[in-house]
Design a protein around this motif. Structure first.
Motif, mmCIF file in Angstrom:
data_model
loop_
_atom_site.group_PDB
_atom_site.id
_atom_site.type_symbol
_atom_site.label_atom_id
_atom_site.label_comp_id
_atom_site.label_asym_id
_atom_site.label_seq_id
_atom_site.Cartn_x
_atom_site.Cartn_y
_atom_site.Cartn_z
ATOM 1 N N GLN A 83 0.808 -1.218 0.000
ATOM 2 C CA GLN A 83 0.000 0.000 0.000
ATOM 3 C C GLN A 83 0.843 1.271 0.000
ATOM 4 O O GLN A 83 0.418 2.300 -0.527
ATOM 5 C CB GLN A 83 -0.919 -0.005 1.220
ATOM 6 C CG GLN A 83 -1.990 -1.083 1.192
ATOM 7 C CD GLN A 83 -2.682 -1.244 2.533
ATOM 8 O OE1 GLN A 83 -2.063 -1.094 3.586
ATOM 9 N NE2 GLN A 83 -3.974 -1.568 2.497
ATOM 10 N N GLU A 84 2.047 1.199 0.595
ATOM 11 C CA GLU A 84 2.836 2.410 0.815
ATOM 12 C C GLU A 84 3.975 2.610 -0.177
ATOM 13 O O GLU A 84 4.477 3.734 -0.299
ATOM 14 C CB GLU A 84 3.417 2.378 2.236
ATOM 15 C CG GLU A 84 2.359 2.314 3.331
ATOM 16 C CD GLU A 84 2.952 2.013 4.697
ATOM 17 O OE1 GLU A 84 4.208 2.010 4.804
ATOM 18 O OE2 GLU A 84 2.171 1.772 5.644
ATOM 19 N N GLU A 85 4.404 1.579 -0.868
ATOM 20 C CA GLU A 85 5.545 1.682 -1.767
ATOM 21 C C GLU A 85 5.116 1.337 -3.195
ATOM 22 O O GLU A 85 4.980 0.166 -3.544
ATOM 23 C CB GLU A 85 6.664 0.727 -1.320
ATOM 24 C CG GLU A 85 7.138 0.932 0.110
ATOM 25 C CD GLU A 85 7.896 2.242 0.267
ATOM 26 O OE1 GLU A 85 8.349 2.806 -0.761
ATOM 27 O OE2 GLU A 85 8.041 2.700 1.413
ATOM 28 N N PRO A 86 4.905 2.350 -4.050
ATOM 29 C CA PRO A 86 4.450 2.067 -5.423
ATOM 30 C C PRO A 86 5.401 1.163 -6.199
ATOM 31 O O PRO A 86 4.950 0.318 -6.984
ATOM 32 C CB PRO A 86 4.374 3.461 -6.052
ATOM 33 C CG PRO A 86 4.190 4.404 -4.894
ATOM 34 C CD PRO A 86 4.951 3.799 -3.768
ATOM 35 N N ALA A 87 6.710 1.322 -6.004
ATOM 36 C CA ALA A 87 7.658 0.480 -6.739
ATOM 37 C C ALA A 87 7.504 -0.984 -6.349
ATOM 38 O O ALA A 87 7.655 -1.883 -7.183
ATOM 39 C CB ALA A 87 9.085 0.957 -6.483
ATOM 40 N N PHE A 88 7.210 -1.232 -5.083
ATOM 41 C CA PHE A 88 6.997 -2.590 -4.614
ATOM 42 C C PHE A 88 5.751 -3.192 -5.256
ATOM 43 O O PHE A 88 5.766 -4.334 -5.744
ATOM 44 C CB PHE A 88 6.882 -2.586 -3.089
ATOM 45 C CG PHE A 88 6.665 -3.939 -2.471
ATOM 46 C CD1 PHE A 88 7.735 -4.802 -2.267
ATOM 47 C CD2 PHE A 88 5.401 -4.358 -2.090
ATOM 48 C CE1 PHE A 88 7.549 -6.056 -1.687
ATOM 49 C CE2 PHE A 88 5.199 -5.601 -1.510
ATOM 50 C CZ PHE A 88 6.281 -6.450 -1.316
ATOM 51 N N ALA A 89 4.654 -2.432 -5.265
ATOM 52 C CA ALA A 89 3.415 -2.914 -5.873
ATOM 53 C C ALA A 89 3.603 -3.178 -7.366
ATOM 54 O O ALA A 89 3.096 -4.172 -7.902
ATOM 55 C CB ALA A 89 2.295 -1.896 -5.644
ATOM 56 N N THR A 90 4.354 -2.312 -8.037
ATOM 57 C CA THR A 90 4.601 -2.491 -9.468
ATOM 58 C C THR A 90 5.400 -3.745 -9.740
ATOM 59 O O THR A 90 5.117 -4.494 -10.680
ATOM 60 C CB THR A 90 5.331 -1.262 -10.029
ATOM 61 O OG1 THR A 90 4.522 -0.093 -9.818
ATOM 62 C CG2 THR A 90 5.615 -1.421 -11.512
ATOM 63 N N ARG A 91 6.421 -3.996 -8.916
ATOM 64 C CA ARG A 91 7.260 -5.171 -9.115
ATOM 65 C C ARG A 91 6.448 -6.451 -8.899
ATOM 66 O O ARG A 91 6.587 -7.416 -9.664
ATOM 67 C CB ARG A 91 8.443 -5.126 -8.156
ATOM 68 C CG ARG A 91 9.464 -6.235 -8.366
ATOM 69 C CD ARG A 91 10.387 -5.934 -9.533
ATOM 70 N NE ARG A 91 11.222 -4.795 -9.204
ATOM 71 C CZ ARG A 91 12.395 -4.880 -8.565
ATOM 72 N NH1 ARG A 91 12.837 -6.073 -8.189
ATOM 73 N NH2 ARG A 91 13.107 -3.808 -8.328
ATOM 74 N N LEU A 92 5.616 -6.494 -7.862
ATOM 75 C CA LEU A 92 4.797 -7.681 -7.627
ATOM 76 C C LEU A 92 3.810 -7.910 -8.767
ATOM 77 O O LEU A 92 3.606 -9.042 -9.209
ATOM 78 C CB LEU A 92 4.051 -7.547 -6.298
ATOM 79 C CG LEU A 92 4.659 -8.296 -5.098
ATOM 80 C CD1 LEU A 92 6.062 -7.776 -4.806
ATOM 81 C CD2 LEU A 92 3.776 -8.167 -3.878
ATOM 82 N N ALA A 93 3.204 -6.820 -9.256
ATOM 83 C CA ALA A 93 2.255 -6.962 -10.361
ATOM 84 C C ALA A 93 2.942 -7.488 -11.611
ATOM 85 O O ALA A 93 2.396 -8.350 -12.319
ATOM 86 C CB ALA A 93 1.597 -5.610 -10.643
ATOM 87 N N ALA A 94 4.142 -7.020 -11.883
ATOM 88 C CA ALA A 94 4.860 -7.462 -13.079
ATOM 89 C C ALA A 94 5.184 -8.951 -13.013
ATOM 90 O O ALA A 94 5.167 -9.649 -14.033
ATOM 91 C CB ALA A 94 6.134 -6.639 -13.242
ATOM 92 N N ARG A 95 5.462 -9.455 -11.828
ATOM 93 C CA ARG A 95 5.851 -10.860 -11.695
ATOM 94 C C ARG A 95 4.654 -11.795 -11.594
ATOM 95 O O ARG A 95 4.771 -12.980 -11.913
ATOM 96 C CB ARG A 95 6.743 -11.023 -10.470
ATOM 97 C CG ARG A 95 8.082 -10.316 -10.600
ATOM 98 C CD ARG A 95 8.993 -10.644 -9.435
ATOM 99 N NE ARG A 95 10.278 -9.970 -9.544
ATOM 100 C CZ ARG A 95 11.286 -10.104 -8.679
ATOM 101 N NH1 ARG A 95 11.140 -10.907 -7.634
ATOM 102 N NH2 ARG A 95 12.409 -9.453 -8.844
ATOM 103 N N TRP A 96 3.516 -11.296 -11.127
ATOM 104 C CA TRP A 96 2.372 -12.174 -10.876
ATOM 105 C C TRP A 96 1.239 -12.020 -11.889
ATOM 106 O O TRP A 96 0.213 -12.672 -11.751
ATOM 107 C CB TRP A 96 1.839 -11.938 -9.462
ATOM 108 C CG TRP A 96 2.721 -12.544 -8.411
ATOM 109 C CD1 TRP A 96 3.715 -13.455 -8.595
ATOM 110 C CD2 TRP A 96 2.672 -12.291 -7.005
ATOM 111 N NE1 TRP A 96 4.297 -13.785 -7.397
ATOM 112 C CE2 TRP A 96 3.679 -13.086 -6.403
ATOM 113 C CE3 TRP A 96 1.897 -11.477 -6.182
ATOM 114 C CZ2 TRP A 96 3.919 -13.084 -5.030
ATOM 115 C CZ3 TRP A 96 2.125 -11.475 -4.820
ATOM 116 C CH2 TRP A 96 3.132 -12.267 -4.242
ATOM 117 N N LYS A 97 1.419 -11.173 -12.895
ATOM 118 C CA LYS A 97 0.339 -11.000 -13.873
ATOM 119 C C LYS A 97 0.430 -11.989 -15.022
ATOM 120 O O LYS A 97 -0.430 -11.993 -15.903
ATOM 121 C CB LYS A 97 0.352 -9.574 -14.426
ATOM 122 C CG LYS A 97 1.554 -9.260 -15.319
ATOM 123 C CD LYS A 97 1.499 -7.839 -15.843
ATOM 124 C CE LYS A 97 2.677 -7.520 -16.755
ATOM 125 N NZ LYS A 97 2.613 -6.115 -17.244
#
Length: 427
Positions: A380-394
Motif C-alpha cells: 500500500q505504501e511503496e508504489p515500486a513494490f506494488a509495481t514489481r509484484l504486479a509485473a511478476r504475478w500477472k
C-alpha cells in the motif's frame, strides 16, 4: 665324470634361460620369453659358462641374491610446514537495541550505505538503497528442551491446484526477527475438508500483537480453532457458497469466528496472560473445489490486506464497512443465533476488532492476494513494490512454489515484519 659334466651342462642351460637376454650366445626362445615377461636379464658379459668357482652353495647364494626382496621403503611423512600465524581478533559485534521501538527499526550502521553493503544484501529489494538487515536467516530462536513442539520454522511454503484455481501460500520470518533470533509470529494454515467437487479449501493467516510474550502460540491457536470450526461446518458452508447465500455465510462465519476468539480468551486465562495480548488478527479465505463455482469468500478480524490483481493493476478489496449483520439470524451450521457485536459469550469476548466479510466472483486471469500486515503495508505504501509484484504475478501461468516465495520476499527498507502471503490464480 661324464655324468657330472652332463649335470653341470643342464644346470648351465637352466641359468642361461633364467638370466639370458634372449639374443645370441646360444640362448633359445625360453630366454627371450623370460626377458619379455619382465624378468631382469643379464648383460652380454654374463652369457656362457664361467671359470669362477661353481659349487652348489655358490649357486644357491646367487639365486637368493637374485630373488631377495628389496629393503622395506620408509613410510611417507608429510613435509613440515611452518605454522600459520594466528588470525587477527574480530571486532566485537554490536548488541541490538532493546525495547519495543527498536523491534521494527533497523540499526543504523556503516553497512547501511550502498558502497559498504555486502552483495548478498543488495539482491531483491526496491528503493534507493538496500535494507540494513541481511536477506538470509541469521540467529535461530532459543529452544526449550521441554517444549520443542513450540518451535516454528523460519519459512513455511504450500500450494495446491483445484479446478480453475491454483493456490500458493508462504509465511516467512521478518528481517527484524531473523536478526534478533526471535520466532516467526505469523501463523499459516492451509486445509482441505471433504473430497471431489464438494471439497472446501480454507486458508487462514494470523498475526499476533507485537512484542507479546508467547504471541506466536496465540496465532497458531487462532488458526487451529477457526480451522476446526470451519471443518465441522464445511458441508453447509460449501453449499451456501455454491448457492450464493451470502447473508447466511456472513452470519455463520461471524459466529464461528466469535467462538474461536472466545477460546483464545479462555486460553489466556489458563496461561495467566492478558486477553488483549494473547490474541491475533485473523484473515481467512474459503475456496470451493467445484470448478463450476467461482465465488471466493473472505472473512476475518484485524489488520492485513485483501487485494486483486486484474489486468495488471492492483485493486484493494478490503471491506469498507464491517459487521453488516447485527441481528439474531441463525448461522449456517444450524446452531443458536450469534451474539451481537461487542457482547460476551461464556467463553469470553467475541473478538478484539470488527468482523470483516466479502464474497467476490473470480474471472479468468484474476489473482487474489490475501496477506498479513507485513506484506500489505509495503504494497500500500511503496508504489515500486506494488509495481514489481504486479509485473511478476500477472503472467497467465501461476508461479511455482519457489518463484512465488522469491517474489514475496522482495524487500523494502523499513519494512521488517513477518510476511505471510496467499495467492489464488484463476484459469
Amino acid at each position: 665324470m661324464n655324468q657330472q659334466r652332463a649335470r653341470r651342462g643342464h644346470e648351465d642351460d637352466w641359468w642361461r634361460q633364467l638370466y639370458g637376454d634372449g639374443e645370441g650366445g646360444g640362448q633359445g626362445a625360453a630366454g627371450g620369453a623370460a626377458g619379455r615377461a619382465g624378468v631382469r636379464t643379464a648383460g652380454p658379459s654374463d652369457a656362457g659358462p664361467s671359470d669362477a668357482p661353481d659349487t652348489l652353495d655358490d649357486r644357491v647364494e646367487s639365486a637368493l641374491r637374485a630373488v631377495r626382496a628389496p629393503a622395506e621403503p620408509k613410510p611417507w611423512e608429510p613435509p613440515v610446514r611452518p605454522a600459520a600465524p594466528p588470525p587477527a581478533p574480530s571486532p566485537p559485534i554490536p548488541l541490538p537495541a532493546t525495547g519495543p521501538a527498536a523491534h521494527d527499526t533497523p540499526p543504523d550502521t556503516a553497512s547501511d550505505t550502498a558502497s559498504d553493503t555486502p552483495p548478498s544484501r543488495t539482491a531483491g529489494f526496491v528503493g534507493d538503497r538496500p535494507p540494513t538487515y541481511d536477506p538470509e536467516p541469521g540467529a535461530l530462536p532459543a529452544a526449550d528442551p521441554g517444549a520443542l513442539d513450540d518451535l516454528v520454522p523460519d519459512t513455511a511454503l504450500d500450494g495446491a491446484r483445484y479446478g480453475s484455481l491454483t493456490l500458493r501460500a508462504a509465511s516467512q520470518r521478518g528481517d527484524s526477527a531473523r536478526y534478533r533470533g526471535e520466532v516467526r509470529r505469523d501463523a499459516l494454515l492451509t486445509a482441505r475438508f471433504g473430497a471431489g467437487r464438494q471439497a472446501l479449501i480454507l486458508v487462514a493467516v494470523a498475526t499476533p500483537p507485537p512484542a507479546a510474550e508467547g504471541a506466536h502460540r496465540a496465532a497458531r491457536d487462532a488458526c487451529a480453532w477457526i480451522g476446526g470450526a470451519v471443518g465441522r461446518s464445511y458441508t453447509q458452508l460449501a453449499e451456501d457458497i455454491r448457492t450464493d447465500h451470502r447473508d447466511a455465510l456472513r452470519s455463520g462465519l461471524q459466529r464461528l469466528t466469535d467462538r474461536s476468539y472466545g477460546k483464545l480468551r479462555g486460553r489466556a486465562r489458563e496461561l495467566g496472560a492478558a486477553p488483549e495480548r494473547y490474541t491475533a488478527a485473523l484473515r481467512c479465505l474459503l475456496l470451493p473445489a467445484d470448478p463450476d463455482c467461482r465465488t471466493r469468500v473472505f472473512f476475518g478480524v484485524g489488520a492485513g490486506g485483501l487485494f486483486r490483481l486484474r489486468d495488471g493493476a492492483w485493486e484493494d478489496l478490503e471491506p469498507a464497512t464491517a459487521d453488516h449483520d447485527t441481528g439474531d439470524a441463525p448461522g449456517s451450521d444450524g446452531g443458536p443465533p450469534r451474539p451481537a457485536p461487542g457482547s460476551y459469550t461464556a467463553e469470553g469476548p467475541v473478538r478484539p476488532a470488527p468482523f470483516l466479510f466479502r464474497a467476490a466472483f473470480a474471472r479468468p486471469g484474476d489473482t487474489l492476494l490475501l496477506c498479513s500486515a507485513g506484506l500489505a503495508e509495503p504494497l500500500q505504501e511503496e508504489p515500486a513494490f506494488a509495481t514489481r509484484l504486479a509485473a511478476r504475478w500477472k503472467a497467465p501461468e501461476p508461479p511455482g512454489l519457489v518463484d512465488f516465495l522469491a517474489t514475496a520476499q522482495l524487500r523494502v527498507k523499513g519494512h521488517t515484519k513477518d510476511r505471510t502471503a496467499v495467492g489464488v490464480w484463476e484459469a
